[in-house]
Design a protein around this motif. Structure first.
Motif, PDB file in Angstrom:
ATOM      1  N   UNK C 190       0.863  -1.167   0.074  1.00 40.11           N
ATOM      2  CA  UNK C 190       0.082  -0.007  -0.040  1.00 40.11           C
ATOM      3  C   UNK C 190       0.885   1.263   0.004  1.00 40.11           C
ATOM      4  N   UNK C 191       1.908   1.277   0.693  1.00 38.34           N
ATOM      5  CA  UNK C 191       2.917   2.131   0.655  1.00 38.34           C
ATOM      6  C   UNK C 191       3.557   2.618  -0.782  1.00 38.34           C
ATOM      7  N   UNK C 192       4.062   1.437  -1.319  1.00 34.91           N
ATOM      8  CA  UNK C 192       4.291   1.670  -2.839  1.00 34.91           C
ATOM      9  C   UNK C 192       3.092   2.257  -3.601  1.00 34.91           C
ATOM     10  N   UNK C 193       1.909   1.709  -3.469  1.00 33.51           N
ATOM     11  CA  UNK C 193       0.752   2.345  -4.139  1.00 33.51           C
ATOM     12  C   UNK C 193       0.769   3.651  -3.921  1.00 33.51           C
ATOM     13  N   UNK C 194       0.830   4.171  -2.412  1.00 34.45           N
ATOM     14  CA  UNK C 194       0.466   5.563  -2.368  1.00 34.45           C
ATOM     15  C   UNK C 194       1.683   6.533  -3.065  1.00 34.45           C
ATOM     16  N   UNK C 195       2.790   5.759  -2.991  1.00 33.89           N
ATOM     17  CA  UNK C 195       3.994   6.799  -3.562  1.00 33.89           C
ATOM     18  C   UNK C 195       4.666   6.392  -4.753  1.00 33.89           C
ATOM     19  N   UNK C 196       3.506   5.952  -5.664  1.00 31.28           N
ATOM     20  CA  UNK C 196       4.017   5.153  -7.070  1.00 31.28           C
ATOM     21  C   UNK C 196       4.655   6.361  -7.740  1.00 31.28           C
ATOM     22  N   UNK C 197       4.215   7.640  -7.518  1.00 31.66           N
ATOM     23  CA  UNK C 197       4.692   8.756  -8.406  1.00 31.66           C
ATOM     24  C   UNK C 197       5.851   9.278  -7.907  1.00 31.66           C
ATOM     25  N   UNK C 198       6.629   8.746  -7.179  1.00 30.25           N
ATOM     26  CA  UNK C 198       7.828   9.525  -6.366  1.00 30.25           C
ATOM     27  C   UNK C 198       9.035   8.587  -6.867  1.00 30.25           C
ATOM     28  N   UNK C 199      10.001   9.340  -6.833  1.00 33.74           N
ATOM     29  CA  UNK C 199      11.451   8.469  -6.997  1.00 33.74           C
ATOM     30  C   UNK C 199      12.253   8.118  -5.663  1.00 33.74           C
ATOM     31  N   UNK C 200      13.121   6.947  -5.852  1.00 31.13           N
ATOM     32  CA  UNK C 200      13.879   6.641  -4.640  1.00 31.13           C
ATOM     33  C   UNK C 200      13.081   5.728  -3.741  1.00 31.13           C
ATOM     34  N   UNK C 201      12.036   5.179  -4.437  1.00 33.43           N
ATOM     35  CA  UNK C 201      10.989   4.328  -3.809  1.00 33.43           C
ATOM     36  C   UNK C 201      11.502   2.973  -3.201  1.00 33.43           C
ATOM     37  N   UNK C 202      12.672   2.395  -3.949  1.00 30.36           N
ATOM     38  CA  UNK C 202      13.078   1.234  -3.466  1.00 30.36           C
ATOM     39  C   UNK C 202      13.784   1.351  -2.271  1.00 30.36           C
ATOM     40  N   UNK C 203      14.652   2.526  -2.094  1.00 30.80           N
ATOM     41  CA  UNK C 203      15.381   2.646  -0.682  1.00 30.80           C
ATOM     42  C   UNK C 203      14.256   2.892   0.461  1.00 30.80           C
ATOM     43  N   UNK C 204      13.186   3.709   0.254  1.00 36.12           N
ATOM     44  CA  UNK C 204      12.334   3.740   1.030  1.00 36.12           C
ATOM     45  C   UNK C 204      11.549   2.686   1.546  1.00 36.12           C
ATOM     46  N   UNK C 205      11.405   1.831   0.656  1.00 36.37           N
ATOM     47  CA  UNK C 205      10.724   0.568   1.084  1.00 36.37           C
ATOM     48  C   UNK C 205      11.420  -0.427   1.826  1.00 36.37           C
ATOM     49  N   UNK C 206      12.938  -0.435   1.207  1.00 38.42           N
ATOM     50  CA  UNK C 206      13.739  -1.388   2.060  1.00 38.42           C
ATOM     51  C   UNK C 206      13.888  -0.685   3.745  1.00 38.42           C
ATOM     52  N   UNK C 207      13.939   0.361   3.694  1.00 34.28           N
ATOM     53  CA  UNK C 207      14.048   0.856   4.992  1.00 34.28           C
ATOM     54  C   UNK C 207      12.752   0.684   5.932  1.00 34.28           C
ATOM     55  N   UNK C 208      11.599   0.786   5.170  1.00 32.46           N
ATOM     56  CA  UNK C 208      10.464   0.560   5.808  1.00 32.46           C
ATOM     57  C   UNK C 208      10.450  -0.918   6.233  1.00 32.46           C
ATOM     58  N   UNK C 209      10.629  -1.845   5.305  1.00 33.20           N
ATOM     59  CA  UNK C 209      10.767  -3.303   5.877  1.00 33.20           C
ATOM     60  C   UNK C 209      11.613  -3.720   6.901  1.00 33.20           C
ATOM     61  N   UNK C 210      12.907  -2.897   6.618  1.00 30.46           N
ATOM     62  CA  UNK C 210      13.933  -3.187   7.873  1.00 30.46           C
ATOM     63  C   UNK C 210      13.357  -2.688   9.251  1.00 30.46           C
TER      64      UNK C 210
END
Lengths: 299, 267, 224
Positions: C190-210
């Motif tokens: 859902x976070x990816x869905x909300x932020x789909x229009x932004x960049x740097x998403x992979x890093x933020x999701x990695x951090x979120x998961x960790x």
């Protein structure tokens, strides 16, 4: 105090729009949605009750409303912009609260979706349906909940304004349902509903040629004006022309008129409406983009 | 989410409920976040907008002058109407209120009426001839589950913040001076509905949409501050045992107080 | 309209709304745009891009329209003699012939299948279906599915590795999650869905998961 000649009963200039606040994506269950608040910011002030007669006189000329008594004071609702102009007449006053006098519309889009009943479907394009409703408490005297003839007419002209703006051929055998609910009214409800509907359609991701931007212009108290309030609609010489425009091409997709005007006046009204519709378009675009900015902020 | 996705989630909701867990990780008695705005619809004599975990209801009070009912010449009247607008849910169809809308209006109404929160005798303008008719209209804008509690919150907040229109006589007849007010509507109680669903043997407060779909049975209880119960409505096709009902009534009083504290902050 | 040997490439994607001009240069037309008065104009809310001589708008909203070759997750809504009606969360319906799925299939079952054919009114014919048992089903806006998958499946691999869940992503926006940390996977998606229009998403999701991985969680496998 003498009023400068170019100020309207609510303090605006002749070509000035009221405050328009648009928010996209406000409902969870809808495919697309928008809320629009279109009206005047006001101040509720308390004054010496002995001023009542004077204020009632002022209320003949300006869009101020007496709100009744609270304790020993008289409450008056005054549009923010006119307050500085009538301060001398009011004498001393206290601001008790902020108010808002205008239109509030919430619009939901469901679609494209399967046509129910089936026979409504068109094998060549999606069918846009528009349903405009008003809450019983949206108007001064309680309105019965069932839609009346006025609501049916407004629904029709709004639907017709939107049908061709949508790339309907991309979704054959579907319907796009637009539901507009008016929660508060003060002249310009259809314009508010259509402006919101356009944002809701875009919010739903439905492909469109452009937005549709609506506004009303007309005449009141001897002047050609943009965006009439109820007070101005009640003027003896009032003419009200709601219109909706495709901002990128300047095409008029909705146009109605109520009153009596010369052709020259009508040309001026149309010209004014077109210019103002483009301002509305800017606000619609901002609202759609803001929805995404909100997301990034909240993370 | 469409209807079929909710249906599929029923399974998961049930499996978690078997262990006393909820799909959104709330405790069994937890309410979702609640946001209430008052005095927002300009022509309403009282108004409120409630957002209960995404379920959104707008309420407006309008007071009009009318004749009393023949058997109660010394009483005004309160009336509650609700519309489940097609806006709120893709499955809601346009048209006159269906059985769900009517049930919602009547249950919210009973909770308020039976609590005697509003003294109907105080609504008399001229006994036998002119009384106040207090209309509360509920407009459901977004259905994320638990319409009853959201509607109840909206209705009572609108009533508690309502002002009485100013009246002037035109000859023999009292007429409302539109836009002007004198005095506020007095409420002696804040009755509030609290809804519970039963999923398997688990009982949860404030059901979300998937929980509403998975529920075997549902019950809404209106309570007032002193712990009295002023309305009960059991819904859905399942059943409750005597012990479950006793538990629900106890919880309703507690949850009612929780909601009441929230309402008191805004009125 | 300007003629150019090579269209000016704009450095980034940018947010547009319907009716906004994407470019006035002569380019190939990708999806999401049309030509008006010689200008390329956006049709939907989305991210506009002018790259390699083509202009397009990647939609950020919108319903799923079946396309041949798409992998979709559907729910059986009707059992008929020749096959099954399948809900694919689209304005259009899908049909799955009996011989295109193995074993017994019942009302309410969840399947993953491929779109074999789309007719002129956009109804889809499915093939190669398998039934998915257990798990949880969520729904995101279909146009954001590519972000959940990521370039070279980088995002979906990240999600699977960190949560230990089996995740099947349908092009129609339906996502099936089974086993492992289901709730964490859901929240990340859902976070990816909300932020789909932004960049740097992979890093933020990695951090979120960790950051969230240490939280105790009930696996849905226990619930079965």
């Amino acid at each position: 105090m003498k009023m400068p000649n170019d100020i309207r009963p609510d303090g605006r200039k002749f070509d000035e729009l009221r405050s328009i606040e648009i928010e996209a994506g406000v409902l969870d269950q809808a495919d697309g949605s928008a809320r629009v608040k279109w009206g005047l910011h006001t101040k509720i002030i308390s004054v010496d009750p002995r001023k009542e007669a004077k204020i009632r006189n002022l209320a003949e000329e300006y869009y101020i409303t007496l709100r009744g008594k609270e304790g020993k004071k008289l409450l008056v609702e005054v549009p923010e912009k006119i307050l500085p102009h009538i301060e001398d007449d009011l004498g001393s006053y206290n601001v008790v609260a902020d108010g808002f006098k205008g239109n509030v519309a919430v619009v939901a889009v469901h679609g494209p979706r399967e046509p129910i009943p089936r026979h409504v479907g068109d094998p060549y394009r999606s069918v846009v349906r528009f349903r405009y409703t008003m809450a019983p408490f949206s108007v001064p005297e309680r309105k019965r909940p069932a839609p009346g003839r006025r609501e049916v007419e407004i629904s029709k002209v709004c639907k017709e304004a939107l049908q061709r703006i949508v790339f309907a051929e991309e979704f054959p055998m579907t319907v796009i349902d637009v539901f507009a609910e008016i929660l508060a009214a003060d002249a310009g409800t259809r314009v508010t509903a259509l402006t919101a509907a356009s944002v809701a359609l875009a919010d739903a991701g439905i492909p469109m040629r452009d937005l549709v931007s609506a506004v009303a212009a007309g005449r009141a108290f001897g002047h050609i004006v943009a965006d009439l309030t109820k007070f101005e609609e009640d003027a003896p010489d009032a003419v009200d022309v709601p219109m909706a425009v495709v901002p990128g091409t300047e095409e008029f997709v909705l146009l109605q008129m109520d009153g009596r005007v010369t052709k020259r006046e009508m040309d001026d009204i149309i010209e004014l409406g077109l210019a103002k519709a483009k301002e509305v378009a800017e606000l619609q675009r901002k609202a759609l983009k803001e929805k995404y900015a909100r997301v990034v902020e909240n993370e | 989410m469409n209807d079929f996705t909710w249906e599929f989630m029923k399974d998961r909701v049930r499996k978690l409920a078997f262990k006393g867990l909820r799909i959104d990780r709330r405790g069994p008695l937890d309410y979702r976040p609640i946001r209430i705005e008052t005095n927002i619809y300009h022509h309403a004599d009282g108004s409120a907008f409630v957002d209960l975990g995404g379920t959104k209801v707008a309420a407006g009070v309008k007071m009009e002058i009318g004749s009393p009912f023949p058997d109660t010449p010394n009483q005004g009247a309160i009336m509650t109407d609700a519309e489940l607008l097609p806006i709120a849910n893709p499955t809601f169809e346009p048209g006159p209120p269906d059985e769900n809308a009517i049930e919602l209006a009547r249950v919210v109404d009973r909770g308020i009426r039976e609590s005697n929160a509003i003294d109907l005798e105080s609504l008399v303008i001229e006994e036998g001839k002119y009384v106040w008719l207090v209309f509360t209209d509920l407009r459901v804008l977004d259905d994320n589950g638990n319409l009853f509690d959201a509607a109840s919150l909206a209705a009572i907040t609108a009533l508690a913040t309502a002002r009485i229109p100013k009246v002037e006589y035109e000859g023999e007849e009292p007429k409302i001076v539109r836009g002007e007010y004198e005095g506020r509507l007095q409420l002696s109680e804040i009755p509030l509905l609290t809804t519970f669903v039963k999923i398997g043997t688990a009982i949860f407060s404030d059901p979300s949409m998937p929980e509403m779909k998975a529920a075997d049975a549902r019950i809404s209880v209106a309570t007032v501050d002193d712990g009295s119960i002023t309305a009960v409505q059991k819904g859905a096709e399942g059943s409750f045992t005597k012990q479950e009902l006793s538990l629900v009534f106890e919880r309703a009083i507690d949850r009612g107080r929780y909601l009441r504290d929230i309402v008191k902050k805004v009125i | 309209m300007k003629m150019a040997e090579q269209a000016t490439e704009k450095p980034n994607r940018w947010l547009v709304v319907p009716g906004e001009v994407v470019t006035e240069e002569r380019v190939k037309l990708g999806p999401g745009v049309y030509v008006r008065d010689g200008k390329v104009v956006a049709k939907t809310v989305g991210l506009a891009e002018v790259k390699n001589g083509m202009a397009r708008v990647i939609p950020l909203e919108g319903k799923y329209v079946p396309k041949v070759g798409d992998s979709v997750i559907g729910i059986i809504v009707d059992v008929k003699i020749p096959g099954y009606d399948v809900d694919i969360n689209s304005p259009y319906t899908a049909f799955l012939p009996k011989d295109a799925v193995e074993g017994e299939v019942d009302y309410g079952d969840v399947i993953v299948a491929t779109v074999k054919y789309v007719d002129e009114v956009r109804n889809a014919l499915l093939e190669n279906a398998s039934v998915l048992k257990g798990g949880e089903l969520i729904h995101i806006i279909p146009s954001r599915v590519p972000r959940v998958i990521g370039k070279n499946a980088s995002m979906i691999t990240l999600l699977k590795n960190k949560t230990g869940a089996a995740i099947l992503v349908g092009a129609n926006g339906r996502i099936w999650i089974h086993g492992g940390r289901v709730n964490l996977a859901k929240e990340a998606i859902f976070k990816i869905e909300r932020e789909a229009h932004t960049s740097g998403l992979t890093d933020r999701i990695t951090k979120f998961l960790d950051d969230n991985i240490s939280q105790e969680e009930e696996s849905d496998e226990d619930a079965e």
